[in-house]
Design a protein around this motif. Structure first.
Motif, PDB file in Angstrom:
ATOM      1  N   GLY A 208     -52.302 -22.729  34.210  1.00  0.00           N
ATOM      2  CA  GLY A 208     -51.437 -21.828  33.448  1.00  0.00           C
ATOM      3  C   GLY A 208     -51.633 -20.386  33.873  1.00  0.00           C
ATOM      4  O   GLY A 208     -52.764 -19.943  34.101  1.00  0.00           O
ATOM      5  N   PHE A 209     -50.517 -19.674  33.999  1.00  0.00           N
ATOM      6  CA  PHE A 209     -50.554 -18.303  34.492  1.00  0.00           C
ATOM      7  C   PHE A 209     -50.772 -17.316  33.346  1.00  0.00           C
ATOM      8  O   PHE A 209     -50.433 -17.616  32.202  1.00  0.00           O
ATOM      9  CB  PHE A 209     -49.251 -18.003  35.246  1.00  0.00           C
ATOM     10  CG  PHE A 209     -49.062 -18.864  36.464  1.00  0.00           C
ATOM     11  CD1 PHE A 209     -49.744 -18.579  37.639  1.00  0.00           C
ATOM     12  CD2 PHE A 209     -48.228 -19.983  36.428  1.00  0.00           C
ATOM     13  CE1 PHE A 209     -49.577 -19.381  38.766  1.00  0.00           C
ATOM     14  CE2 PHE A 209     -48.061 -20.788  37.547  1.00  0.00           C
ATOM     15  CZ  PHE A 209     -48.739 -20.496  38.717  1.00  0.00           C
ATOM     16  N   PRO A 210     -51.333 -16.100  33.662  1.00  0.00           N
ATOM     17  CA  PRO A 210     -51.776 -15.605  34.964  1.00  0.00           C
ATOM     18  C   PRO A 210     -53.134 -16.205  35.357  1.00  0.00           C
ATOM     19  O   PRO A 210     -53.891 -16.662  34.513  1.00  0.00           O
ATOM     20  CB  PRO A 210     -51.885 -14.097  34.756  1.00  0.00           C
ATOM     21  CG  PRO A 210     -52.229 -13.954  33.296  1.00  0.00           C
ATOM     22  CD  PRO A 210     -51.492 -15.073  32.597  1.00  0.00           C
ATOM     23  N   VAL A 211     -53.434 -16.134  36.686  1.00  0.00           N
ATOM     24  CA  VAL A 211     -54.688 -16.675  37.195  1.00  0.00           C
ATOM     25  C   VAL A 211     -55.353 -15.678  38.134  1.00  0.00           C
ATOM     26  O   VAL A 211     -54.740 -14.700  38.587  1.00  0.00           O
ATOM     27  CB  VAL A 211     -54.473 -18.008  37.961  1.00  0.00           C
ATOM     28  CG1 VAL A 211     -53.943 -19.092  37.043  1.00  0.00           C
ATOM     29  CG2 VAL A 211     -53.590 -17.792  39.187  1.00  0.00           C
ATOM     30  N   VAL A 212     -56.627 -15.974  38.423  1.00  0.00           N
ATOM     31  CA  VAL A 212     -57.395 -15.239  39.430  1.00  0.00           C
ATOM     32  C   VAL A 212     -57.645 -16.194  40.584  1.00  0.00           C
ATOM     33  O   VAL A 212     -57.960 -17.371  40.370  1.00  0.00           O
ATOM     34  CB  VAL A 212     -58.745 -14.753  38.850  1.00  0.00           C
ATOM     35  CG1 VAL A 212     -59.563 -14.031  39.930  1.00  0.00           C
ATOM     36  CG2 VAL A 212     -58.528 -13.858  37.652  1.00  0.00           C
ATOM     37  N   LEU A 213     -57.548 -15.693  41.814  1.00  0.00           N
ATOM     38  CA  LEU A 213     -57.813 -16.504  42.999  1.00  0.00           C
ATOM     39  C   LEU A 213     -58.996 -15.888  43.750  1.00  0.00           C
ATOM     40  O   LEU A 213     -59.044 -14.678  43.961  1.00  0.00           O
ATOM     41  CB  LEU A 213     -56.587 -16.546  43.908  1.00  0.00           C
ATOM     42  CG  LEU A 213     -56.711 -17.446  45.137  1.00  0.00           C
ATOM     43  CD1 LEU A 213     -56.729 -18.928  44.719  1.00  0.00           C
ATOM     44  CD2 LEU A 213     -55.566 -17.187  46.110  1.00  0.00           C
ATOM     45  N   LYS A 214     -59.955 -16.764  44.171  1.00  0.00           N
ATOM     46  CA  LYS A 214     -61.123 -16.292  44.917  1.00  0.00           C
ATOM     47  C   LYS A 214     -61.331 -17.189  46.127  1.00  0.00           C
ATOM     48  O   LYS A 214     -61.242 -18.408  46.015  1.00  0.00           O
ATOM     49  CB  LYS A 214     -62.379 -16.339  44.038  1.00  0.00           C
ATOM     50  CG  LYS A 214     -62.300 -15.471  42.792  1.00  0.00           C
ATOM     51  CD  LYS A 214     -63.532 -15.633  41.937  1.00  0.00           C
ATOM     52  CE  LYS A 214     -63.421 -14.813  40.665  1.00  0.00           C
ATOM     53  NZ  LYS A 214     -64.594 -14.984  39.794  1.00  0.00           N
TER      54      LYS A 214
END
Length: 636
Positions: free
Chosen positions: A458-464
């Motif tokens: 589910g948005f928003p998300v963090v990408l690493k």
């Protein structure tokens, strides 16, 4: 006196040899002594490896080997001797130490010359001594040995140390623990408060730690009082010499100088000292005695007039001492310089006799203390602490020591954790059990899979990005925030991979971590194994910016609930954890739980971990808990 050429010629065995001979002859002479029953030796000579001297280093190795083979014990070399004052054994080559008073302070200095002048000045200020040793290079006996001896000595009640290096950290810690249990304060000045070369690149925790910050955490845990000058160490010893332990940290102060009161409050603010708040009843008793127009609330400026009504001043201070919120009494005073001074010592002794709380007098500007001044101090029954900064720091030392003594030392739990608990879903479960709830997350091997994981979370998300070459992800562009749809996640993943490969063409990208986007106050919590003193924790504000902000607190493990709250209270920016600029207070209970939880995880798994860091740990509003956004274990 008859002179003998060697130990074998002596008519009896010798307990102690004073080796007042050149360095090159000492190993052979002591070997002769040991073979003829010699038990111990003082080595005054230098040239035993100081400054990288190879010949001297070999000579030092000979002494070490001799001690190990024969059981001989050695003080020094490169020292100025030792003294047992009650037995009048003064093995020190200077007349200045003759006539020093016998008392209850044991002294260990790794500096020989400074040692003599400190003893002389401390005696002039009212301290007496049981034993004193200049320990030098400590080839055999060392700081921990001397502290242990003084802990076991019935006549010693306090230990003062000047330390250049701690050669056996574990032994020192054990000696400090024994001293704390015996209620014998250690007051220490440490030379060389410099950074150590730690593996800083692996974690913020390592980059922020130094030898001195870890030593400070050890001292806090074991009640060792750190001083930053020789004068301060002297004044702190005088305060502790009273051997009255306050029930709490609150200071009641009375004087007759508005400027002195203001400076006292400034220094108190610098050191985090707490001032007592007097009851209305106490204030009503004080108000009629002090100068008109002044307040009887603590801290009390009695006005200039009371300086000429000495017993009235004493009565004010007795009322101050009787108030339930006051734990320590600080009275303005001045020592006389001549015997015909009319100041009445009972001003102070009456207050001391009326209470069981610590009572000290503070002198606004340091004096040269004359014999008349020392005699007055003895009659007054209270130490006259020289200078306002020294007064506040000495009182804080007393308060910190008393708190450590009451708390005691909590032993480290057994390291019985399993390595399997630190991997995959088991690690995530372990974090949750210990109050370190991760955000909802998923792992993807490709950019397209990352987009699919984001949709599922589910948005928003963090990408690493996940890569061995991306230890600090933000520095290589390996973090993207607030991604609002699948396309933006895929695009961000591909950009991250390109940026990392541009920095390091051989970088390996294992995949991508996708997390729910959480907001709150960023905190860093990290634990690291110090090679000398064992595991320690840092807590700080600023998250990824912590190295720039440097708002951090240190403790040795294990960290208790009380320790965690104390650490948060030490942070300069602690106000942002409360109500701040319209934001609700943070969930402190959850933060404390997470700090204690990380301590527990590391302590139990320290066989496998060198470092374990959560950065950032996001602290939500009250009731929202915390989220361990980025957890980084570093394996041994």
């Amino acid at each position: 006196h008859k002179v003998y050429p060697d130990f074998s010629s002596l008519p009896e065995q010798i307990d102690l040899a004073l080796t007042i001979i050149p360095a090159e002859f000492i190993p052979d002479v002591l070997r002769d002594g040991a073979s003829n029953g010699l038990k111990s030796a003082l080595i005054y000579a230098a040239r035993f490896g100081e400054g990288g001297d190879e010949v001297g280093a070999k000579r030092a190795e000979q002494i070490r080997d001799l001690c190990e083979e024969t059981g001989l014990v050695v003080c020094g070399p490169n020292c100025m001797g030792a003294m047992s004052f009650s037995a009048n054994l003064l093995f020190y080559p200077a007349t200045r130490i003759r006539g020093l008073p016998v008392g209850s302070t044991g002294v260990v200095f790794q500096s020989g010359g400074t040692f003599m002048f400190w003893l002389q000045r401390a005696a002039e200020r009212g301290l007496g001594f049981s034993y004193a040793v200049s320990s030098g290079n400590e080839l055999n006996l060392d700081l921990a040995d001397y502290i242990n001896f003084l802990v076991d000595d019935d006549d010693t009640k306090m230990i003062a140390c000047m330390v250049e290096g701690i050669r056996r950290p574990e032994a020192f810690v054990e000696a400090a623990r024994r001293a704390l249990e015996a209620k014998k304060p250690i007051v220490m000045i440490k030379v060389g408060r410099s950074d150590a070369g730690k593996e800083a690149a692996q974690s913020h925790t390592g980059a922020l730690a130094s030898d001195d910050t870890v030593l400070q955490a050890v001292c806090h845990q074991y009640g060792v009082i750190r001083c930053y000058s020789l004068d301060e160490m002297m004044e702190t010893c005088l305060v502790l010499n009273q051997r009255r332990w306050p029930k709490g940290p609150k200071i009641g102060m009375a004087g007759f100088s508005g400027g002195g009161k203001g400076l006292f409050l400034d220094y108190s603010a610098d050191e985090g000292a707490k001032m007592a708040h007097l009851s209305n009843e106490t204030v009503s008793l004080i108000d009629p005695i002090i100068d008109p127009g002044l307040s009887g609330q603590n801290p009390i400026d009695c006005g200039a007039g009371i300086a000429y009504r000495q017993q009235d001043y004493s009565v004010v201070c007795k009322h101050l001492a009787a108030d339930d919120d006051v734990d320590i009494i600080a009275m303005q005073g001045q020592l006389p310089t001549t015997a015909d001074d009319t100041t009445d010592a009972t001003i102070f002794s009456n207050v001391f006799d009326a209470t069981d709380k610590p009572v000290i007098a503070y002198v606004r500007v340091s004096q040269n203390v004359s014999p008349a001044g020392l005699e007055f101090q003895n009659k007054a029954k209270v130490p006259f602490i020289q200078g306002l900064p020294q007064t506040v720091r000495a009182l804080q030392g007393l308060i910190g020591y008393t708190a450590a003594m009451k708390k005691g030392v909590t032993p480290l739990p057994e390291a019985n954790g399993k390595k399997a608990d630190l991997e995959g879903k088991a690690f995530e479960a372990l974090l949750r059990q210990n109050g370190l709830t991760p955000p909802a997350n998923g792992f993807a091997k490709t950019a397209e899979e990352a987009g699919e994981e984001a949709s599922a979370i589910g948005f928003p998300v963090v990408l690493k990005i996940v890569s061995p070459q991306a230890s600090h992800k933000t520095e290589v562009g390996g973090v993207a925030l607030n991604l609002i749809d699948e396309a933006s996640v895929i695009e961000a993943a591909e950009e991250m991979k390109e940026k990392l490969n541009a920095v390091d063409a051989e970088a390996v990208v294992d995949g991508f971590l996708v997390q729910e986007m959480v907001s709150g106050t960023e905190v860093i919590v990290g634990v690291r194994e110090d090679p000398q003193f064992g595991p320690f924790m840092i807590v700080g504000l600023g998250g990824v910016l912590v190295e720039a902000v440097r708002d951090i607190a240190f403790r040795m493990l294990p960290v208790t609930d009380e320790d965690a709250r104390d650490m948060l209270n030490e942070l300069r920016g602690k106000s942002i954890l409360g109500k701040f600029r319209g934001a609700p207070p943070r969930d402190i209970d959850a933060l404390v739980g997470a700090i204690c939880g990380l301590s527990q995880i590391f302590a139990q798994h320290r066989k496998f971990l060198a470092d374990l860091e959560v950065n950032p740990l996001i602290v939500g509003a009250e009731g929202e808990g915390v989220r361990a956004v980025d957890v980084r274990p570093v394996w041994r």
